[in-house]
Design a protein around this motif. Sequence first.
Motif, PDB file in Angstrom:
ATOM      1  N   LEU A  57       0.906  -1.382   0.390  1.00  0.00           N
ATOM      2  CA  LEU A  57       0.181   0.164  -0.319  1.00  0.00           C
ATOM      3  C   LEU A  57       0.801   1.328  -0.201  1.00  0.00           C
ATOM      4  O   LEU A  57       0.245   2.407  -0.504  1.00  0.00           O
ATOM      5  CB  LEU A  57      -1.087   0.462   0.899  1.00  0.00           C
ATOM      6  CG  LEU A  57      -2.235  -1.239   1.622  1.00  0.00           C
ATOM      7  CD1 LEU A  57      -3.212  -0.974   2.464  1.00  0.00           C
ATOM      8  CD2 LEU A  57      -3.249  -1.377   0.093  1.00  0.00           C
ATOM      9  N   ILE A  58       2.265   1.064   0.357  1.00  0.00           N
ATOM     10  CA  ILE A  58       2.941   2.322  -0.156  1.00  0.00           C
ATOM     11  C   ILE A  58       2.721   3.056  -0.817  1.00  0.00           C
ATOM     12  O   ILE A  58       3.541   4.328  -1.618  1.00  0.00           O
ATOM     13  CB  ILE A  58       4.564   1.873   0.793  1.00  0.00           C
ATOM     14  CG1 ILE A  58       4.203   1.138   2.424  1.00  0.00           C
ATOM     15  CG2 ILE A  58       5.572   2.890   0.267  1.00  0.00           C
ATOM     16  CD1 ILE A  58       3.929   2.295   2.964  1.00  0.00           C
ATOM     17  N   ILE A  59       3.034   1.841  -1.876  1.00  0.00           N
ATOM     18  CA  ILE A  59       2.391   2.454  -3.499  1.00  0.00           C
ATOM     19  C   ILE A  59       1.552   3.993  -3.713  1.00  0.00           C
ATOM     20  O   ILE A  59       1.820   4.457  -4.266  1.00  0.00           O
ATOM     21  CB  ILE A  59       2.004   1.612  -3.905  1.00  0.00           C
ATOM     22  CG1 ILE A  59       3.341   0.583  -4.784  1.00  0.00           C
ATOM     23  CG2 ILE A  59       1.468   1.635  -5.847  1.00  0.00           C
ATOM     24  CD1 ILE A  59       3.046  -0.979  -5.334  1.00  0.00           C
ATOM     25  N   GLY A  60       0.735   3.472  -2.671  1.00  0.00           N
ATOM     26  CA  GLY A  60      -0.583   4.728  -2.572  1.00  0.00           C
ATOM     27  C   GLY A  60       0.133   6.156  -2.749  1.00  0.00           C
ATOM     28  O   GLY A  60      -0.179   7.422  -3.024  1.00  0.00           O
ATOM     29  N   VAL A  61       0.771   5.516  -1.290  1.00  0.00           N
ATOM     30  CA  VAL A  61       1.374   7.084  -0.941  1.00  0.00           C
ATOM     31  C   VAL A  61       2.332   7.747  -1.909  1.00  0.00           C
ATOM     32  O   VAL A  61       2.306   8.903  -2.110  1.00  0.00           O
ATOM     33  CB  VAL A  61       2.237   6.859   0.590  1.00  0.00           C
ATOM     34  CG1 VAL A  61       3.236   8.069   1.372  1.00  0.00           C
ATOM     35  CG2 VAL A  61       1.332   6.255   2.046  1.00  0.00           C
ATOM     36  N   ALA A  62       3.188   6.758  -2.880  1.00  0.00           N
ATOM     37  CA  ALA A  62       4.302   6.864  -3.439  1.00  0.00           C
ATOM     38  C   ALA A  62       3.525   8.033  -4.411  1.00  0.00           C
ATOM     39  O   ALA A  62       4.049   9.435  -4.800  1.00  0.00           O
ATOM     40  CB  ALA A  62       5.229   6.212  -3.945  1.00  0.00           C
ATOM     41  N   THR A  63       2.353   7.568  -5.009  1.00  0.00           N
ATOM     42  CA  THR A  63       1.947   7.771  -5.936  1.00  0.00           C
ATOM     43  C   THR A  63       0.867   9.426  -5.840  1.00  0.00           C
ATOM     44  O   THR A  63       1.249  10.550  -6.721  1.00  0.00           O
ATOM     45  CB  THR A  63       0.647   6.254  -6.852  1.00  0.00           C
ATOM     46  OG1 THR A  63       1.319   5.166  -6.842  1.00  0.00           O
ATOM     47  CG2 THR A  63      -0.240   7.338  -7.864  1.00  0.00           C
ATOM     48  N   SER A  64       0.607   9.298  -4.536  1.00  0.00           N
ATOM     49  CA  SER A  64      -0.478  10.015  -4.297  1.00  0.00           C
ATOM     50  C   SER A  64       0.747  11.805  -3.918  1.00  0.00           C
ATOM     51  O   SER A  64       0.389  12.840  -4.712  1.00  0.00           O
ATOM     52  CB  SER A  64      -0.808   9.982  -2.902  1.00  0.00           C
ATOM     53  OG  SER A  64      -1.944   9.066  -2.812  1.00  0.00           O
ATOM     54  N   LEU A  65       2.597  11.214  -3.054  1.00  0.00           N
ATOM     55  CA  LEU A  65       2.925  12.231  -3.401  1.00  0.00           C
ATOM     56  C   LEU A  65       3.999  12.874  -4.831  1.00  0.00           C
ATOM     57  O   LEU A  65       3.808  13.750  -4.958  1.00  0.00           O
ATOM     58  CB  LEU A  65       4.440  11.729  -1.755  1.00  0.00           C
ATOM     59  CG  LEU A  65       3.996  11.909  -1.095  1.00  0.00           C
ATOM     60  CD1 LEU A  65       4.781  10.342  -0.144  1.00  0.00           C
ATOM     61  CD2 LEU A  65       3.502  13.602  -0.475  1.00  0.00           C
ATOM     62  N   GLN A  66       3.804  11.857  -5.847  1.00  0.00           N
ATOM     63  CA  GLN A  66       3.616  12.120  -7.643  1.00  0.00           C
ATOM     64  C   GLN A  66       2.842  13.110  -8.105  1.00  0.00           C
ATOM     65  O   GLN A  66       3.295  13.845  -8.555  1.00  0.00           O
ATOM     66  CB  GLN A  66       4.273  10.716  -7.540  1.00  0.00           C
ATOM     67  CG  GLN A  66       5.256  11.178  -9.093  1.00  0.00           C
ATOM     68  CD  GLN A  66       6.509  11.057  -9.618  1.00  0.00           C
ATOM     69  OE1 GLN A  66       7.355  11.398  -8.532  1.00  0.00           O
ATOM     70  NE2 GLN A  66       6.142  12.467 -10.323  1.00  0.00           N
ATOM     71  N   GLY A  77       0.549  11.390   4.448  1.00  0.00           N
ATOM     72  CA  GLY A  77       1.501  10.474   3.423  1.00  0.00           C
ATOM     73  C   GLY A  77       2.500   9.853   4.804  1.00  0.00           C
ATOM     74  O   GLY A  77       2.542   8.733   5.316  1.00  0.00           O
ATOM     75  N   ALA A  78       2.476  10.624   5.703  1.00  0.00           N
ATOM     76  CA  ALA A  78       3.534  10.408   6.888  1.00  0.00           C
ATOM     77  C   ALA A  78       3.052  10.045   7.512  1.00  0.00           C
ATOM     78  O   ALA A  78       2.938   8.779   8.731  1.00  0.00           O
ATOM     79  CB  ALA A  78       4.066  12.208   7.090  1.00  0.00           C
ATOM     80  N   THR A  79       1.109  10.062   7.955  1.00  0.00           N
ATOM     81  CA  THR A  79       0.005   9.544   8.689  1.00  0.00           C
ATOM     82  C   THR A  79       0.224   8.381   8.763  1.00  0.00           C
ATOM     83  O   THR A  79       0.329   7.615   9.415  1.00  0.00           O
ATOM     84  CB  THR A  79      -0.768   9.824   8.532  1.00  0.00           C
ATOM     85  OG1 THR A  79      -0.574  11.624   9.132  1.00  0.00           O
ATOM     86  CG2 THR A  79      -1.679   9.545   9.815  1.00  0.00           C
ATOM     87  N   PHE A  80       0.271   7.201   7.295  1.00  0.00           N
ATOM     88  CA  PHE A  80      -0.326   6.713   6.458  1.00  0.00           C
ATOM     89  C   PHE A  80       1.535   5.485   7.265  1.00  0.00           C
ATOM     90  O   PHE A  80       1.353   4.546   7.934  1.00  0.00           O
ATOM     91  CB  PHE A  80      -0.179   6.445   5.393  1.00  0.00           C
ATOM     92  CG  PHE A  80      -0.433   4.646   4.170  1.00  0.00           C
ATOM     93  CD1 PHE A  80      -2.668   4.453   4.583  1.00  0.00           C
ATOM     94  CD2 PHE A  80      -0.162   3.600   4.039  1.00  0.00           C
ATOM     95  CE1 PHE A  80      -2.658   3.133   4.378  1.00  0.00           C
ATOM     96  CE2 PHE A  80      -0.221   3.229   3.473  1.00  0.00           C
ATOM     97  CZ  PHE A  80      -1.659   2.592   3.617  1.00  0.00           C
ATOM     98  N   ILE A  81       2.503   5.934   7.126  1.00  0.00           N
ATOM     99  CA  ILE A  81       3.871   5.292   7.231  1.00  0.00           C
ATOM    100  C   ILE A  81       4.481   4.974   8.619  1.00  0.00           C
ATOM    101  O   ILE A  81       4.582   3.904   8.893  1.00  0.00           O
ATOM    102  CB  ILE A  81       4.720   5.916   6.128  1.00  0.00           C
ATOM    103  CG1 ILE A  81       4.331   5.882   4.355  1.00  0.00           C
ATOM    104  CG2 ILE A  81       6.268   5.472   6.901  1.00  0.00           C
ATOM    105  CD1 ILE A  81       6.008   6.790   4.039  1.00  0.00           C
TER     106      ILE A  81
END
Length: 316
Positions: A57-66, A77-81
């Motif tokens: 699911l970290i893919i979702g964080v990376a995609t959102s930040l990109q 993203g930091a909250t999720f991680i």
Amino acid sequence: MFGIMAMSGLSFLLVAVFMPVLIWTLRRLRLTQPIRAELPADHQAKRGTPLMAGLILIIGVATSLQFRPVPLMVLLGATFILFSSIGFLDDFKKAAWQDPSGISGRMKLVLQFVFTGAILYMLLHSFGLTSDIALFQGFQLHLPVYVYVAIMLLFVVGSANAINFTDGLDGLLINVAIPTYFFFFMISDKPEVQTFSLVMIGCLLGLFLYNIYPARAFMGDTGSLAIGGSLSFLAVIEKVEILIPILFFVYLAEQLSVILQVWYYKRTKLRLFRMAPIHFHFSLKYGWNENKIVMVFGFISWLSVLICWLIWKYLM
């Protein structure tokens, strides 16, 4: 809007494509799910299923930040991680030592309170979050900051753990969480919240391909605590705390069933439910199979979202 939809679709494809690689890696490292002895026989058969698939699911964080590299998206993203890291520690101990208990409950709670306090501090001091709680027809409950922080600490940690309890059957949490993310996508006027919510839906749909019964991998606390923390903070950011008893109905019912089971057993030495969380009760008491429980709980989640959307649109 098209861009957000495209990012959600991309997240789905990335998760769907890379999940087999993650499953193979987890198997090679022997990071698999230990099963508690008291669980039913059909769950004992799941022993050896790869754990910690929530890492995908970290893919979702990376995609959102990109797609939207702005401060609020970084915070989401930091909250999720951060919440995912707590779950990872728990899962790693379970898998590496084949110990179903994982890290201590006290350690998990301490880390959750520390991370929640830090994120609340950032929201209050850098993102304009107020210490008001929105009520109906535009009325607001004005609270001193320290009272608001104390309430939100309990709310976020409690809700995150309630959502974590829901991850007990193949595909259950995914089926229940997708409607909740969709609610925040619909009500928010913040592009960051809309993007994050829809991208996470794409990721969860990709993971669902491998987590549906019979699951080829479990997301573990690595995924469920991350989902719990992010959904709880989305409620704080969007100021819909008053809707949580309805919006989080399934999650809270799962958590309440555990609390009631423990309380009732201590008083009577009898069990109120055949097994808690309550999804096990439907299996053992009524003979529902996993797919039926997942379908019914998912329907209840969509119904909760519809009710909350109507309240938000016409009464708040």
